[in-house]
Scaffold this motif. Structure first.
Motif, PDB file in Angstrom:
ATOM      1  N   LEU A 151      36.454  53.958  34.663  1.00 29.95           N
ATOM      2  CA  LEU A 151      37.595  53.987  33.755  1.00 29.95           C
ATOM      3  C   LEU A 151      38.909  54.037  34.538  1.00 29.95           C
ATOM      4  O   LEU A 151      39.169  54.982  35.277  1.00 29.95           O
ATOM      5  CB  LEU A 151      37.486  55.198  32.824  1.00 29.95           C
ATOM      6  N   ARG A 152      39.744  53.029  34.356  1.00 30.50           N
ATOM      7  CA  ARG A 152      41.017  52.924  35.070  1.00 30.50           C
ATOM      8  C   ARG A 152      42.142  53.365  34.129  1.00 30.50           C
ATOM      9  O   ARG A 152      42.365  52.760  33.075  1.00 30.50           O
ATOM     10  CB  ARG A 152      41.236  51.491  35.549  1.00 30.50           C
ATOM     11  N   LEU A 153      42.840  54.423  34.513  1.00 30.54           N
ATOM     12  CA  LEU A 153      43.854  55.035  33.658  1.00 30.54           C
ATOM     13  C   LEU A 153      45.261  54.620  34.065  1.00 30.54           C
ATOM     14  O   LEU A 153      45.565  54.468  35.254  1.00 30.54           O
ATOM     15  CB  LEU A 153      43.743  56.559  33.721  1.00 30.54           C
ATOM     16  N   GLN A 154      46.125  54.482  33.069  1.00 33.34           N
ATOM     17  CA  GLN A 154      47.539  54.187  33.308  1.00 33.34           C
ATOM     18  C   GLN A 154      48.370  54.713  32.156  1.00 33.34           C
ATOM     19  O   GLN A 154      47.957  54.629  30.993  1.00 33.34           O
ATOM     20  CB  GLN A 154      47.766  52.671  33.448  1.00 33.34           C
ATOM     21  N   CYS A 171      46.693  61.649  40.780  1.00 35.16           N
ATOM     22  CA  CYS A 171      45.530  61.024  40.148  1.00 35.16           C
ATOM     23  C   CYS A 171      45.418  61.456  38.688  1.00 35.16           C
ATOM     24  O   CYS A 171      45.383  62.656  38.373  1.00 35.16           O
ATOM     25  CB  CYS A 171      44.247  61.403  40.892  1.00 35.16           C
ATOM     26  N   LEU A 172      45.337  60.487  37.792  1.00 33.68           N
ATOM     27  CA  LEU A 172      45.306  60.784  36.359  1.00 33.68           C
ATOM     28  C   LEU A 172      43.952  61.339  35.925  1.00 33.68           C
ATOM     29  O   LEU A 172      43.890  62.254  35.096  1.00 33.68           O
ATOM     30  CB  LEU A 172      45.654  59.523  35.565  1.00 33.68           C
ATOM     31  N   MET A 173      42.868  60.802  36.480  1.00 38.16           N
ATOM     32  CA  MET A 173      41.547  61.320  36.119  1.00 38.16           C
ATOM     33  C   MET A 173      41.383  62.757  36.608  1.00 38.16           C
ATOM     34  O   MET A 173      40.836  63.609  35.895  1.00 38.16           O
ATOM     35  CB  MET A 173      40.446  60.436  36.713  1.00 38.16           C
ATOM     36  N   ALA A 174      41.873  63.047  37.803  1.00 40.29           N
ATOM     37  CA  ALA A 174      41.778  64.413  38.322  1.00 40.29           C
ATOM     38  C   ALA A 174      42.576  65.380  37.454  1.00 40.29           C
ATOM     39  O   ALA A 174      42.170  66.530  37.258  1.00 40.29           O
ATOM     40  CB  ALA A 174      42.269  64.464  39.769  1.00 40.29           C
ATOM     41  N   HIS A 180      34.427  69.744  39.656  1.00 43.73           N
ATOM     42  CA  HIS A 180      34.178  68.579  40.496  1.00 43.73           C
ATOM     43  C   HIS A 180      35.392  67.656  40.580  1.00 43.73           C
ATOM     44  O   HIS A 180      35.265  66.510  41.024  1.00 43.73           O
ATOM     45  CB  HIS A 180      32.993  67.786  39.945  1.00 43.73           C
ATOM     46  N   ALA A 181      36.571  68.117  40.161  1.00 48.44           N
ATOM     47  CA  ALA A 181      37.747  67.248  40.109  1.00 48.44           C
ATOM     48  C   ALA A 181      38.133  66.739  41.495  1.00 48.44           C
ATOM     49  O   ALA A 181      38.051  67.461  42.488  1.00 48.44           O
ATOM     50  CB  ALA A 181      38.922  68.001  39.483  1.00 48.44           C
ATOM     51  N   GLY A 182      38.568  65.479  41.517  1.00 51.90           N
ATOM     52  CA  GLY A 182      39.031  64.873  42.764  1.00 51.90           C
ATOM     53  C   GLY A 182      39.609  63.504  42.475  1.00 51.90           C
ATOM     54  O   GLY A 182      39.420  62.956  41.390  1.00 51.90           O
ATOM     55  N   PRO A 183      40.343  62.913  43.415  1.00 53.49           N
ATOM     56  CA  PRO A 183      40.977  61.610  43.186  1.00 53.49           C
ATOM     57  C   PRO A 183      39.943  60.549  42.809  1.00 53.49           C
ATOM     58  O   PRO A 183      38.885  60.438  43.429  1.00 53.49           O
ATOM     59  CB  PRO A 183      41.631  61.288  44.532  1.00 53.49           C
ATOM     60  N   CYS A 184      40.288  59.758  41.788  1.00 50.93           N
ATOM     61  CA  CYS A 184      39.353  58.734  41.327  1.00 50.93           C
ATOM     62  C   CYS A 184      39.458  57.450  42.139  1.00 50.93           C
ATOM     63  O   CYS A 184      38.499  56.678  42.224  1.00 50.93           O
ATOM     64  CB  CYS A 184      39.593  58.419  39.854  1.00 50.93           C
ATOM     65  N   GLY A 185      40.637  57.188  42.716  1.00 47.38           N
ATOM     66  CA  GLY A 185      40.832  56.011  43.538  1.00 47.38           C
ATOM     67  C   GLY A 185      41.089  54.728  42.782  1.00 47.38           C
ATOM     68  O   GLY A 185      41.331  53.683  43.403  1.00 47.38           O
ATOM     69  N   CYS A 239      42.882  54.716  39.378  1.00 43.03           N
ATOM     70  CA  CYS A 239      43.923  54.783  38.339  1.00 43.03           C
ATOM     71  C   CYS A 239      45.224  54.208  38.902  1.00 43.03           C
ATOM     72  O   CYS A 239      45.344  53.920  40.105  1.00 43.03           O
ATOM     73  CB  CYS A 239      44.126  56.211  37.847  1.00 43.03           C
ATOM     74  N   ALA A 240      46.216  54.061  38.031  1.00 38.40           N
ATOM     75  CA  ALA A 240      47.490  53.470  38.457  1.00 38.40           C
ATOM     76  C   ALA A 240      48.146  54.295  39.558  1.00 38.40           C
ATOM     77  O   ALA A 240      48.765  53.740  40.477  1.00 38.40           O
ATOM     78  CB  ALA A 240      48.423  53.338  37.254  1.00 38.40           C
ATOM     79  N   SER A 241      48.015  55.613  39.478  1.00 41.56           N
ATOM     80  CA  SER A 241      48.618  56.460  40.510  1.00 41.56           C
ATOM     81  C   SER A 241      47.900  56.306  41.842  1.00 41.56           C
ATOM     82  O   SER A 241      48.530  56.209  42.909  1.00 41.56           O
ATOM     83  CB  SER A 241      48.591  57.922  40.066  1.00 41.56           C
ATOM     84  N   CYS A 242      46.576  56.286  41.808  1.00 35.63           N
ATOM     85  CA  CYS A 242      45.803  56.181  43.055  1.00 35.63           C
ATOM     86  C   CYS A 242      45.997  54.825  43.728  1.00 35.63           C
ATOM     87  O   CYS A 242      45.993  54.726  44.963  1.00 35.63           O
ATOM     88  CB  CYS A 242      44.321  56.413  42.777  1.00 35.63           C
ATOM     89  N   THR A 243      46.160  53.770  42.939  1.00 33.27           N
ATOM     90  CA  THR A 243      46.310  52.434  43.521  1.00 33.27           C
ATOM     91  C   THR A 243      47.752  52.119  43.871  1.00 33.27           C
ATOM     92  O   THR A 243      48.032  51.095  44.509  1.00 33.27           O
ATOM     93  CB  THR A 243      45.783  51.362  42.558  1.00 33.27           C
ATOM     94  N   GLY A 244      48.689  52.980  43.451  1.00 27.34           N
ATOM     95  CA  GLY A 244      50.083  52.823  43.840  1.00 27.34           C
ATOM     96  C   GLY A 244      50.867  51.788  43.063  1.00 27.34           C
ATOM     97  O   GLY A 244      51.953  51.384  43.485  1.00 27.34           O
ATOM     98  N   GLY A 245      50.358  51.352  41.933  1.00 22.63           N
ATOM     99  CA  GLY A 245      51.089  50.372  41.134  1.00 22.63           C
ATOM    100  C   GLY A 245      50.441  50.206  39.777  1.00 22.63           C
ATOM    101  O   GLY A 245      49.299  50.629  39.554  1.00 22.63           O
ATOM    102  N   PRO A 246      51.154  49.603  38.824  1.00 17.80           N
ATOM    103  CA  PRO A 246      50.606  49.455  37.472  1.00 17.80           C
ATOM    104  C   PRO A 246      49.378  48.556  37.449  1.00 17.80           C
ATOM    105  O   PRO A 246      49.313  47.541  38.155  1.00 17.80           O
ATOM    106  CB  PRO A 246      51.767  48.833  36.688  1.00 17.80           C
ATOM    107  N   LEU A 247      48.403  48.950  36.656  1.00 16.81           N
ATOM    108  CA  LEU A 247      47.225  48.112  36.456  1.00 16.81           C
ATOM    109  C   LEU A 247      47.571  46.942  35.549  1.00 16.81           C
ATOM    110  O   LEU A 247      47.090  45.822  35.742  1.00 16.81           O
ATOM    111  CB  LEU A 247      46.092  48.939  35.831  1.00 16.81           C
ATOM    112  N   LEU A 248      48.401  47.233  34.545  1.00 10.91           N
ATOM    113  CA  LEU A 248      48.908  46.219  33.627  1.00 10.91           C
ATOM    114  C   LEU A 248      50.422  46.330  33.619  1.00 10.91           C
ATOM    115  O   LEU A 248      50.973  47.436  33.620  1.00 10.91           O
ATOM    116  CB  LEU A 248      48.353  46.437  32.217  1.00 10.91           C
ATOM    117  N   LEU A 249      51.127  45.214  33.601  1.00 12.39           N
ATOM    118  CA  LEU A 249      52.585  45.230  33.648  1.00 12.39           C
ATOM    119  C   LEU A 249      53.167  46.029  32.489  1.00 12.39           C
ATOM    120  O   LEU A 249      52.648  46.002  31.368  1.00 12.39           O
ATOM    121  CB  LEU A 249      53.128  43.799  33.624  1.00 12.39           C
ATOM    122  N   GLU A 250      54.246  46.738  32.753  1.00  8.22           N
ATOM    123  CA  GLU A 250      54.868  47.566  31.730  1.00  8.22           C
ATOM    124  C   GLU A 250      55.981  46.836  30.987  1.00  8.22           C
ATOM    125  O   GLU A 250      56.486  47.329  29.983  1.00  8.22           O
ATOM    126  CB  GLU A 250      55.409  48.851  32.362  1.00  8.22           C
TER     127      GLU A 250
END
Length: 703
Positions: A216-219, A456-459, A469-474, A476-487
């Protein structure tokens, strides 16, 4: 074959997958139930397979000669696919709910005779004396497994607390001590878990797993105006693979957003608690079969809906808590393939959520009013009788009665269709109610922090739910450093969305029933019995409201005109003219215009109605008079109060009435009783068909 291998065989049979294996912790939970008769609370992520645990455990227990499983769940209408899976391993699951009344006798008989493996009932069914006597009391000593699905509903502190769940603890106390008990939830933090454990009873073991969703990729997308959010949906929903859900906070927005997406060529349909069971099943199946791109839904499509390949969950508005958000967004990507969880944000979010918080418990004054009304009645009162005596909405009255009836020592009891006051003194727990409301406000602030979170949004969600068990998901938009879908959205689409909102008029459906009593007797109309059918010649036609009060279309301009300017803008005349002549086109067309008068603002509506009549090239005839002052109709909370408040208030001058179709104008419409009464007077005086028109609808539409 040993027990584990037998269970694995059943699992593969149920899933119709010869290579299926147990998920982490599934077999251990089943083993503890079947072999050790343990009491377990499973706190596992959505899609983990909690329902498979109790269906497989049931199959193994029934193989050993155990009695039926009793499953308490609020999700009976959303468990169709789970029941189908259970059927593949020979589990006969039956339900008793409001949608299958014609089968109740058969299901009850089969349960008593041992032919039912799993009996699914709602917690509300536990309040039914007949069910307790005919079914529950007869099978209580033979129950093989007792399951509480969505167990967080037991907790006062849980986001979905339901008063009827309080009865479950009393049922558990009466069960034999060797009956295994299973509670399941995906959405419980430490505070809720502890409360549920205490209420289920001693010896509860908690099985907790990680809540992260690997696919699940969060933004978060910060767009405050409805037009921008609607434009964003129109631009991006078609490009996201698969089908999904767009969540809204209100029924009204679910309808409007679905209509907007449809206007953009997107196959989307509204879904809410206002749909009957058959409609909901049809919509769910369409989504399961990928026959639609999206359902635009309220929380009515929530717990229990299982579509493993759901491609996206988008929130048009911000939910009230992290728990709500996790539960809803967790519907996506259960099959392990990439899915999107997108959270938009609206300026109206806080107001809507504040309303839900304020109305989550009945006001103490409401409780006092209901108890006083019952105390003053010798033989008890039906709900409609209570409506006549006190100015509360029917829903608020029912909420009070529900709260009171689930108390250990209840101050009210239902005898047939009447509620009766008992000698028990009611003592409100003010501190607890206020503490729960404070928790809801903190949950709201936590969601606001989530919108601003740059980690990290999932964390963030995991930490909020006390997941160790929380930790960076790698991903989400925050972990990847940019929007997954344009805003960003194209300006042309935003302009089109704004135009759509200004064309989103609301239908005013005519009332067809008189009130229960003679609350309109001053007019001399004959009632054909309690809530009798209204004579056809007195009914209004279907009408239109130009907007929703205060909304982003014309509603804000209506609000400003009434309370700030004391005059409705000419743009509202032009908009109404365009709507009436261009889209509504009533047939036969109105030949004259009149309006509903007001003593508080005597010039406001007549001035607007006169200008609208001129724009329509029709005569304005002020033939309706207000002959008696009354309370503001917007302050009347139920039908009895609304109609009593209008009794003898209006009159019509027959000599001015024209025997031709008429447009009846008012600034706002809520219960429709004012329009209904004035229409009947106009029709009696010789008017033709009456078409009601209001600048805004003020009735709040929630879930």
């Amino acid at each position: 074959m040993d027990l584990k291998n037998q269970c694995l065989k059943y699992l593969r049979q149920a899933l119709d997958d010869p290579s299926a294996t147990f998920r982490d912790g599934q077999w251990e939970a089943i083993r503890d139930i079947v072999s050790k008769q343990k009491t377990l609370l499973l706190v596992r992520r959505t899609g983990w397979g909690k329902s498979m645990v109790y269906f497989l455990a049931t199959r193994l227990l029934r193989d050993r000669g155990a009695g039926p499983t009793l499953l308490i769940s609020p999700l009976l209408s959303l468990m169709r696919n789970q029941i189908e899976a259970a059927a593949r391993i020979g589990i006969n699951a039956e339900t008793i709910n409001s949608s299958n009344q014609d089968e109740w006798d058969r299901v009850e008989r089969d349960t008593r005779h041992g032919d039912v493996d799993v009996l699914l009932i709602s917690p509300e069914r536990l309040a039914n004396d007949q069910f307790r006597a005919r079914v529950l009391n007869r099978v209580a000593d033979r129950v093989g497994l007792f399951v509480v699905d969505e167990a967080h509903c037991i907790s006062d502190w849980g986001h979905d607390f339901r008063p009827d769940y309080q009865r479950i603890t009393r049922i558990l106390q009466a069960m034999p001590g060797n009956v295994p008990v299973l509670g399941t939830t995906a959405t419980a933090n430490d505070r809720v878990v502890q409360d549920v454990v205490e209420q289920i009873g001693p010896g509860v073991e908690v099985s907790r797993g990680p809540l992260a969703r690997a696919s699940l990729r969060l933004q978060n997308v910060k767009m405050r105006s409805p037009t921008d959010r609607m434009a964003w949906l129109a631009k991006h929903v078609p490009d996201i693979p698969g089908s999904g859900i767009v969540y809204t906070l209100t029924v009204r927005d679910a309808r409007r957003v679905a209509e907007w997406l449809q206007s953009q060529g997107i196959e989307a349909y509204p879904y809410s608690g206002r749909h009957d069971n058959q409609e909901r099943a049809k919509l769910e199946q369409a989504l399961l079969d990928n026959d639609v791109k999206a359902l635009v839904a309220t929380v009515a499509l929530g717990m229990g809906f299982d579509k493993p390949d759901l491609g996206f969950v988008i929130h048009y508005q911000r939910p009230g808590s992290v728990v709500h958000y996790y539960q809803q967004v967790g519907r996506a990507g259960r099959d392990g393939n990439t899915a999107y969880g997108i959270l938009l944000h609206g300026s109206e979010d806080d107001d809507i959520i504040d309303y839900f918080i304020r109305s989550s418990f009945p006001a103490e004054a409401h409780v006092d009013e209901v108890l006083t009304a019952l105390e003053e009645s010798e033989n008890g009162l039906k709900v409609r009788d209570i409506e006549k005596r006190i100015n509360l909405r029917k829903g608020d009255i029912r909420q009070v009665l529900k709260l009171l009836s689930v108390q250990d020592r209840s101050p009210v009891v239902k005898e047939g269709s009447r509620w009766v006051r008992t000698p028990v003194q009611y003592e409100p727990n003010r501190e607890k109610v206020e503490a729960i409301k404070q928790i809801r406000r903190e949950e709201q602030r936590e969601m606001q922090r989530y919108m601003q979170h740059d980690g990290c949004l999932m964390a963030f969600l995991q930490n909020a739910l006390d997941d160790p068990h929380a930790g960076p998901c790698g991903i989400c938009a925050s972990c990847t450093g940019g929007p997954l879908l344009l805003e960003t959205v194209p300006e042309s689409v935003a302009i089109e969305a704004a135009q759509f909102l200004r064309r989103s008029e609301v239908s005013i459906e005519p009332r067809k029933k008189w009130p229960y009593t003679d609350s309109l007797d001053a007019y001399g109309w004959e009632n054909s019995g309690p809530y009798g059918t209204m004579e056809h010649h007195l009914r209004m036609e279907e009408g239109r409201a130009l907007s929703i009060w205060g909304d982003a279309g014309w509603g804000q301009l209506v609000k400003q005109g009434k309370y700030r300017d004391g005059h409705f803008d000419d743009r509202l005349v032009e908009a109404a003219q365009d709507m009436i002549q261009g889209r509504w086109k009533p047939d036969p067309a109105p030949q004259w215009v009149t309006c509903v008068p007001s003593n508080g603002r005597p010039k406001l509506v007549p001035d607007y109605a006169r200008r609208l009549a001129n724009a329509l090239n029709l005569p304005f005839v002020p033939c309706v008079q207000k002959v008696k002052n009354n309370e503001s109709q917007k302050d009347m909370e139920n039908t009895e109060q609304q109609t009593q408040n209008l009794n003898g208030v209006f009159d019509v001058t027959p000599s001015l009435v024209r025997n031709a179709p008429v447009l009846l104008v008012d600034d706002t419409v809520d219960s429709k009783w004012t329009m209904t009464v004035v229409t009947a007077l106009l029709r009696e005086a010789g008017a033709g068909p009456v078409y009601p028109f209001a600048l805004a609808q003020t009735t709040p539409t929630s879930t």
